[in-house]
Write a protein that holds these residues in place. Structure first.
Motif, PDB file in Angstrom:
ATOM      1  N   GLY A  89      35.729  -2.083  51.431  1.00  0.00           N
ATOM      2  CA  GLY A  89      35.627  -3.415  50.849  1.00  0.00           C
ATOM      3  C   GLY A  89      35.899  -4.504  51.869  1.00  0.00           C
ATOM      4  N   ARG A  90      36.866  -4.253  52.750  1.00  0.00           N
ATOM      5  CA  ARG A  90      37.162  -5.242  53.788  1.00  0.00           C
ATOM      6  C   ARG A  90      36.011  -5.335  54.792  1.00  0.00           C
ATOM      7  N   ARG A  91      35.370  -4.194  55.085  1.00  0.00           N
ATOM      8  CA  ARG A  91      34.220  -4.227  55.999  1.00  0.00           C
ATOM      9  C   ARG A  91      33.058  -5.005  55.385  1.00  0.00           C
ATOM     10  N   LYS A  92      32.868  -4.868  54.100  1.00  0.00           N
ATOM     11  CA  LYS A  92      31.757  -5.540  53.432  1.00  0.00           C
ATOM     12  C   LYS A  92      31.925  -7.050  53.454  1.00  0.00           C
ATOM     13  N   GLU A  93      33.180  -7.501  53.467  1.00  0.00           N
ATOM     14  CA  GLU A  93      33.429  -8.947  53.473  1.00  0.00           C
ATOM     15  C   GLU A  93      32.844  -9.626  54.705  1.00  0.00           C
ATOM     16  N   SER A  94      32.770  -8.897  55.819  1.00  0.00           N
ATOM     17  CA  SER A  94      32.224  -9.472  57.055  1.00  0.00           C
ATOM     18  C   SER A  94      30.812  -8.971  57.359  1.00  0.00           C
ATOM     19  N   TYR A  95      30.215  -8.251  56.407  1.00  0.00           N
ATOM     20  CA  TYR A  95      28.880  -7.680  56.617  1.00  0.00           C
ATOM     21  C   TYR A  95      27.839  -8.796  56.600  1.00  0.00           C
ATOM     22  N   VAL A  96      26.860  -8.707  57.463  1.00  0.00           N
ATOM     23  CA  VAL A  96      25.819  -9.734  57.558  1.00  0.00           C
ATOM     24  C   VAL A  96      24.698  -9.435  56.556  1.00  0.00           C
ATOM     25  N   GLY A  97      24.507 -10.343  55.596  1.00  0.00           N
ATOM     26  CA  GLY A  97      23.459 -10.162  54.604  1.00  0.00           C
ATOM     27  C   GLY A  97      23.867  -9.225  53.480  1.00  0.00           C
ATOM     28  N   PRO A  98      22.922  -8.891  52.595  1.00  0.00           N
ATOM     29  CA  PRO A  98      23.219  -7.987  51.479  1.00  0.00           C
ATOM     30  C   PRO A  98      23.657  -6.607  51.973  1.00  0.00           C
ATOM     31  N   TRP A  99      24.610  -6.015  51.266  1.00  0.00           N
ATOM     32  CA  TRP A  99      25.070  -4.649  51.571  1.00  0.00           C
ATOM     33  C   TRP A  99      24.470  -3.715  50.533  1.00  0.00           C
ATOM     34  N   LEU A 100      23.678  -2.730  51.001  1.00  0.00           N
ATOM     35  CA  LEU A 100      23.112  -1.712  50.120  1.00  0.00           C
ATOM     36  C   LEU A 100      23.678  -0.349  50.488  1.00  0.00           C
ATOM     37  N   SER A 101      23.671   0.550  49.536  1.00  0.00           N
ATOM     38  CA  SER A 101      24.175   1.899  49.793  1.00  0.00           C
ATOM     39  C   SER A 101      23.302   2.612  50.815  1.00  0.00           C
ATOM     40  N   GLU A 102      23.904   3.561  51.492  1.00  0.00           N
ATOM     41  CA  GLU A 102      23.187   4.376  52.467  1.00  0.00           C
ATOM     42  C   GLU A 102      22.223   5.298  51.726  1.00  0.00           C
ATOM     43  N   PRO A 103      20.916   5.211  51.963  1.00  0.00           N
ATOM     44  CA  PRO A 103      19.963   6.026  51.195  1.00  0.00           C
ATOM     45  C   PRO A 103      20.018   7.500  51.581  1.00  0.00           C
ATOM     46  N   LEU A 104      19.801   8.353  50.579  1.00  0.00           N
ATOM     47  CA  LEU A 104      19.771   9.793  50.786  1.00  0.00           C
ATOM     48  C   LEU A 104      18.387  10.331  50.446  1.00  0.00           C
ATOM     49  N   LEU A 105      17.827  11.128  51.338  1.00  0.00           N
ATOM     50  CA  LEU A 105      16.591  11.842  51.018  1.00  0.00           C
ATOM     51  C   LEU A 105      16.988  13.011  50.124  1.00  0.00           C
ATOM     52  N   THR A 106      16.474  13.035  48.906  1.00  0.00           N
ATOM     53  CA  THR A 106      16.835  14.083  47.947  1.00  0.00           C
ATOM     54  C   THR A 106      15.606  14.894  47.547  1.00  0.00           C
ATOM     55  N   ALA A 107      15.859  16.106  47.064  1.00  0.00           N
ATOM     56  CA  ALA A 107      14.767  16.979  46.633  1.00  0.00           C
ATOM     57  C   ALA A 107      14.144  16.437  45.348  1.00  0.00           C
TER      58      ALA A 107
END
Length: 306
Positions: A89-107
């Motif tokens: 949460g603290r890292r997101k406060e200084s994140y540049v632009g929108p924060w999206l989840s890390e995408p996973l390639l799924t079956a």
């Protein structure tokens, strides 16, 4: 309760193997623990760290004192994930632009488990971002993994009565923000394919036909690559952006976080992953992850389980 696993595992067992069933129990529940941590964090890298920390604590436990290995492991993983969630949460406060989840390639078969696919979808993970850390943990453990209130209470350090109240509040919060209508995998696939053809051909009208009037495009570049720093709202503006950037790119259909999606390649290299939220046959949300640090999981399938 047996874990329901979708996708290809391919993960190595942890170091420090023990011969008293401890290692076997961890490996048996590994995909479940990863999914719990990932749904709480939205970060595969942090979820892997949680797994390592869970293992280090698990090997110090006397297995003879553990009545339910699954619940015990989930409890350890939840506590570690909560710690990471506050740091994240603290890292997101200084994140540049929108924060999206890390995408996973799924079956593709992840979509067969509707509840699992919904819980790991990019749209749902974005909704979960609006919950407080404890609310998110309680919601994930109760609504996705069906843990009892007593088990959840031990995991989050609250009383069962407090957990019930938190669960009720989180459930209402998510219900007000989740996708408006149920869409079958086949219908979502057709919508994404129509979107792909429209973008590749530069057909503005066909693109407008699959975009909801109030569609929102979020782009996550993390300050590393070029991306819009604010949401782009409306079918016209979104279509205009997509038509401008698509000419030199190749769009590859894929399953990302349990849903049909597109992997965009530039000069053969993965440039962007675009996940979509489809409501009643129209695309209402586009989630474009461009930050290279978040694209390492789309080169191979990741197993998810509940």
């Amino acid at each position: 309760m047996s874990d329901r696993t979708r996708g290809t595992a391919g993960e190595q067992p942890p170091r420090g193997v023990r011969g008293d069933g401890v290692t076997e129990a961890f490996v048996a529940h590994r995909n479940l623990l990863f999914t719990v941590a990932y749904e709480m964090l939205g970060s595969a890298a942090d979820a892997e760290d949680v797994l390592q920390e869970t293992w280090l604590r698990w090997v110090g436990v006397d297995p003879g004192t553990v009545r339910d290995q699954r619940a015990y492991l989930v409890r350890i993983a939840t506590r570690q994930a909560l710690s990471h969630l506050r740091t994240l949460g603290r890292r997101k406060e200084s994140y540049v632009g929108p924060w999206l989840s890390e995408p996973l390639l799924t079956a593709p078969d992840v979509a067969e488990d509707v509840e699992l696919a919904d819980s790991v979808s990019m749209a749902m993970l974005l909704v979960l971002e609006t919950l407080a850390p404890t609310e998110r943990a309680v919601f994930v453990l109760r609504e996705v993994f069906d843990l009892g209130y007593d088990e959840i209470a031990e995991a989050v350090g609250k009383s069962p009565a407090a957990v019930r109240q938190i669960a009720h509040r989180a459930r209402a919060h998510v219900a007000a923000r989740r996708p408006r209508g149920s869409v079958s995998t086949a219908e979502a696939g057709r919508t994404v394919e129509a979107f792909r053809r429209a973008v590749e051909t530069g057909d503005l009208q066909r693109l407008l036909d699959v975009l909801a009037p109030d569609v929102v495009l979020l782009t996550d570049g993390g300050g590393v690559v070029r991306a819009a720093l604010a949401p782009i709202v409306g079918a016209g503006p979104v279509a205009g952006v997509l038509c401008r950037i698509a000419a030199a790119m190749t769009l590859q259909p894929a399953h990302v976080n349990g849903d049909p999606a597109l992997i965009i390649r530039l000069d053969g290299e993965i440039d962007t992953v675009v996940a979509m939220r489809v409501d009643e046959g129209l695309i209402t949300g586009l989630y474009a992850v461009r930050n290279p640090e978040k694209l390492s999981r789309v080169g191979r399938e990741t197993a998810v389980s509940r």
